[in-house]
Design a protein around this motif. Structure first.
Motif, PDB file in Angstrom:
ATOM      1  N   ARG A  23       1.134  -0.834  -0.286  1.00 13.68           N
ATOM      2  CA  ARG A  23       0.305   0.047   0.207  1.00 13.68           C
ATOM      3  C   ARG A  23       0.603   1.013   0.106  1.00 13.68           C
ATOM      4  NH1 ARG A  23      -3.357   2.771   4.059  1.00 13.68           N
ATOM      5  NH2 ARG A  23      -2.399   1.547   5.432  1.00 13.68           N
ATOM      6  N   GLU A  24       0.502   1.936  -0.957  1.00 19.59           N
ATOM      7  CA  GLU A  24       1.700   3.149  -0.828  1.00 19.59           C
ATOM      8  C   GLU A  24       0.914   4.547   0.497  1.00 19.59           C
ATOM      9  OE1 GLU A  24       3.063   5.283  -4.722  1.00 19.59           O
ATOM     10  OE2 GLU A  24       1.215   6.271  -4.277  1.00 19.59           O
ATOM     11  N   VAL A  25       1.794   4.544   1.348  1.00 25.73           N
ATOM     12  CA  VAL A  25       0.794   5.442   1.959  1.00 25.73           C
ATOM     13  C   VAL A  25       1.546   7.231   1.917  1.00 25.73           C
ATOM     14  CG1 VAL A  25       1.174   6.031   4.414  1.00 25.73           C
ATOM     15  CG2 VAL A  25       0.672   3.319   3.186  1.00 25.73           C
ATOM     16  N   PRO A  26       1.335   8.056   1.402  1.00 28.63           N
ATOM     17  CA  PRO A  26       2.020   9.885   1.258  1.00 28.63           C
ATOM     18  C   PRO A  26       1.686  10.060   2.715  1.00 28.63           C
ATOM     19  CG  PRO A  26      -0.150   9.488   0.413  1.00 28.63           C
ATOM     20  CD  PRO A  26       0.012   7.913   0.733  1.00 28.63           C
ATOM     21  N   VAL A  27       2.361  10.061   3.717  1.00 28.95           N
ATOM     22  CA  VAL A  27       2.399  11.120   5.055  1.00 28.95           C
ATOM     23  C   VAL A  27       3.096  12.858   4.784  1.00 28.95           C
ATOM     24  CG1 VAL A  27       3.398   9.099   6.094  1.00 28.95           C
ATOM     25  CG2 VAL A  27       4.814  10.365   5.452  1.00 28.95           C
ATOM     26  N   PHE A  28       3.553  13.518   3.838  1.00 29.60           N
ATOM     27  CA  PHE A  28       3.916  14.534   3.931  1.00 29.60           C
ATOM     28  C   PHE A  28       4.141  14.860   2.064  1.00 29.60           C
ATOM     29  CE2 PHE A  28       7.202  18.438   3.058  1.00 29.60           C
ATOM     30  CZ  PHE A  28       6.556  19.152   4.172  1.00 29.60           C
ATOM     31  N   ARG A  29       3.638  16.306   1.885  1.00 28.15           N
ATOM     32  CA  ARG A  29       3.705  16.761  -0.084  1.00 28.15           C
ATOM     33  C   ARG A  29       3.810  18.292   0.160  1.00 28.15           C
ATOM     34  NH1 ARG A  29      -0.795  13.454  -0.464  1.00 28.15           N
ATOM     35  NH2 ARG A  29      -0.488  12.131  -2.636  1.00 28.15           N
ATOM     36  N   SER A  30       5.044  18.460  -0.254  1.00 30.68           N
ATOM     37  CA  SER A  30       5.306  20.156  -0.735  1.00 30.68           C
ATOM     38  C   SER A  30       5.655  19.723  -2.073  1.00 30.68           C
ATOM     39  CB  SER A  30       6.654  19.962  -0.377  1.00 30.68           C
ATOM     40  OG  SER A  30       8.024  19.389  -0.090  1.00 30.68           O
ATOM     41  N   ARG A  31       6.136  21.512  -1.934  1.00 28.25           N
ATOM     42  CA  ARG A  31       6.353  21.901  -3.639  1.00 28.25           C
ATOM     43  C   ARG A  31       7.133  21.530  -4.174  1.00 28.25           C
ATOM     44  NH1 ARG A  31       8.929  26.176  -5.280  1.00 28.25           N
ATOM     45  NH2 ARG A  31      10.605  27.324  -3.294  1.00 28.25           N
ATOM     46  N   TYR A  32       8.700  20.194  -3.223  1.00 25.28           N
ATOM     47  CA  TYR A  32       9.648  19.457  -3.929  1.00 25.28           C
ATOM     48  C   TYR A  32       9.362  18.010  -4.064  1.00 25.28           C
ATOM     49  CZ  TYR A  32      11.798  23.702  -2.653  1.00 25.28           C
ATOM     50  OH  TYR A  32      11.962  24.904  -2.386  1.00 25.28           O
ATOM     51  N   VAL A  40       4.947  -2.559   3.054  1.00 29.06           N
ATOM     52  CA  VAL A  40       5.601  -3.641   2.211  1.00 29.06           C
ATOM     53  C   VAL A  40       5.357  -4.697   2.982  1.00 29.06           C
ATOM     54  CG1 VAL A  40       7.151  -1.571   1.630  1.00 29.06           C
ATOM     55  CG2 VAL A  40       7.758  -3.029   3.441  1.00 29.06           C
ATOM     56  N   VAL A  41       6.041  -5.591   2.217  1.00 28.88           N
ATOM     57  CA  VAL A  41       6.229  -7.665   2.533  1.00 28.88           C
ATOM     58  C   VAL A  41       8.168  -7.401   1.650  1.00 28.88           C
ATOM     59  CG1 VAL A  41       5.722  -9.583   2.307  1.00 28.88           C
ATOM     60  CG2 VAL A  41       4.050  -8.084   2.119  1.00 28.88           C
ATOM     61  N   TYR A  50       8.284   1.153   4.967  1.00 24.62           N
ATOM     62  CA  TYR A  50       9.548   2.175   4.036  1.00 24.62           C
ATOM     63  C   TYR A  50       9.068   3.147   3.863  1.00 24.62           C
ATOM     64  CZ  TYR A  50      14.152   0.257   2.388  1.00 24.62           C
ATOM     65  OH  TYR A  50      15.721   0.575   2.268  1.00 24.62           O
ATOM     66  N   LEU A  51      10.067   3.840   4.021  1.00 29.98           N
ATOM     67  CA  LEU A  51      10.255   5.343   3.524  1.00 29.98           C
ATOM     68  C   LEU A  51      10.788   5.303   2.443  1.00 29.98           C
ATOM     69  CD1 LEU A  51      11.185   7.597   7.100  1.00 29.98           C
ATOM     70  CD2 LEU A  51       9.000   7.737   5.671  1.00 29.98           C
ATOM     71  N   ARG A  52      10.303   6.544   1.338  1.00 27.90           N
ATOM     72  CA  ARG A  52      10.918   6.821  -0.130  1.00 27.90           C
ATOM     73  C   ARG A  52      10.655   8.248   0.301  1.00 27.90           C
ATOM     74  NH1 ARG A  52       7.060   6.098  -4.161  1.00 27.90           N
ATOM     75  NH2 ARG A  52       5.076   4.988  -3.520  1.00 27.90           N
ATOM     76  N   TRP A  53      11.167   8.904  -0.108  1.00 25.60           N
ATOM     77  CA  TRP A  53      10.832  10.443  -0.888  1.00 25.60           C
ATOM     78  C   TRP A  53      10.844  11.178  -2.268  1.00 25.60           C
ATOM     79  CZ3 TRP A  53       9.270  14.272   0.759  1.00 25.60           C
ATOM     80  CH2 TRP A  53       9.737  16.076  -0.621  1.00 25.60           C
ATOM     81  N   GLN A  54       9.941  11.206  -2.731  1.00 27.45           N
ATOM     82  CA  GLN A  54       9.558  10.812  -4.756  1.00 27.45           C
ATOM     83  C   GLN A  54       9.972  12.285  -5.109  1.00 27.45           C
ATOM     84  OE1 GLN A  54       9.389   8.306  -7.030  1.00 27.45           O
ATOM     85  NE2 GLN A  54       9.969  10.108  -8.102  1.00 27.45           N
ATOM     86  N   ALA A  55      10.670  12.910  -5.136  1.00 28.17           N
ATOM     87  CA  ALA A  55      10.825  14.407  -6.153  1.00 28.17           C
ATOM     88  C   ALA A  55       9.944  14.252  -6.426  1.00 28.17           C
ATOM     89  CB  ALA A  55      11.888  14.486  -5.992  1.00 28.17           C
TER      90      ALA A  55
END
Length: 205
Positions: A23-32, A40-41, A50-55
Motif C-alpha cells: 500500500r502506498e502511504v503518503p505522509v507529507f507533500r510539498s512543492r518539492y 511493504v512485504v 518503508y520510507l521513500r522520498w519522491q521528488a
C-alpha cells in the motif's frame, strides 16, 4: 560467496528478490515532492513500512571543467549544519529538460556559462530513501567569462572554488569533499574522461 557483476545484458548471479509494496502511504507533500511511508512485504515474508522520498522533478548535477581545473561551490547545507563543497545541482523547472536545468543551475550558482554540455550518467544519491535519479553532466566553461552568481533566496553560496586535477586527490584524501552526489559525479567523470581535456570526446561515438 556469489559474485554479482551486473543485471543488464551480461549478468552473473541471481538478482535479489524485490521488497513488495502493498500500500502506498503518503505522509507529507510539498512543492518539492512527496514523502511516503509505504506498507511493504519483504522476501522473508516479514511486513513493515518503508520510507521513500519522491521528488517532484528529476535532478541534475553539473561538473564544470575549465583551464583552471574543476569548479566547485561552497554551499551551506542546513541538514548537516555545515558548509559542503559541491558541484552545482538542482532540478528542472516547468517544462525544461535536464540538460537545460544543468546549464541554468551552473549559471545561477557560479555565474559560469557552458561552452558545451555532455551527459556522464545517472546517479541514485541515496537508494535507501530517495526514489528520483540525478543526471550528471560535464560542462566545458571559460573561467574568465560569465557574470555574478544569482542564487535562490534560501541558498547560501560562495564564489566558485577552482581545484586543479593535481590538487583533487589531496582534497578527497583530506575529506574536504563529502557530498555524495558530487563524489559520484567525480567517479563518472573519471571513468568517462580521466583528463579535463577529454571532456570534448564524452558522448561522441
Amino acid at each position: 560467496m556469489t559474485t554479482v557483476t551486473g543485471f543488464g545484458s551480461t549478468q552473473t548471479g541471481a538478482a535479489p528478490a524485490p521488497i513488495r509494496r502493498v500500500r502506498e502511504v503518503p505522509v507529507f507533500r510539498s512543492r518539492y515532492g512527496t514523502l511516503f511511508n509505504d506498507d511493504v512485504v519483504a522476501p522473508s515474508g516479514a511486513t513493515g513500512q518503508y520510507l521513500r522520498w519522491q521528488a517532484r522533478k528529476e535532478g541534475a548535477v553539473v561538473v564544470p571543467v575549465g583551464p583552471a581545473g574543476y569548479a566547485f561551490v561552497a554551499s551551506y547545507r542546513y541538514p548537516i549544519q555545515a558548509t559542503s563543497v559541491e558541484f552545482p545541482r538542482g532540478s528542472s523547472e516547468g517544462g525544461e529538460g535536464l540538460a537545460a536545468a544543468a546549464a541554468r543551475e551552473l549559471r545561477e550558482e557560479t555565474g559560469l556559462v557552458c561552452a558545451s554540455l555532455r551527459p556522464l550518467g545517472v546517479i541514485h544519491a541515496d537508494t535507501g530513501i530517495l526514489a528520483a535519479p540525478v543526471q550528471a553532466y560535464v560542462a566545458e566553461v571559460d573561467g574568465a567569462a560569465g557574470g555574478p552568481a544569482e542564487p535562490e533566496a534560501m541558498e547560501s553560496l560562495s564564489e566558485p572554488v577552482w581545484v586543479t586535477p593535481g590538487e583533487l586527490p589531496q582534497w578527497l584524501a583530506e575529506g574536504r569533499i563529502t557530498c555524495g552526489i558530487t563524489l559520484a559525479a567525480l567517479a563518472l567523470l573519471q571513468a568517462r574522461c580521466p583528463a579535463p581535456a577529454d571532456i570534448r570526446t564524452v558522448g561522441r561515438s
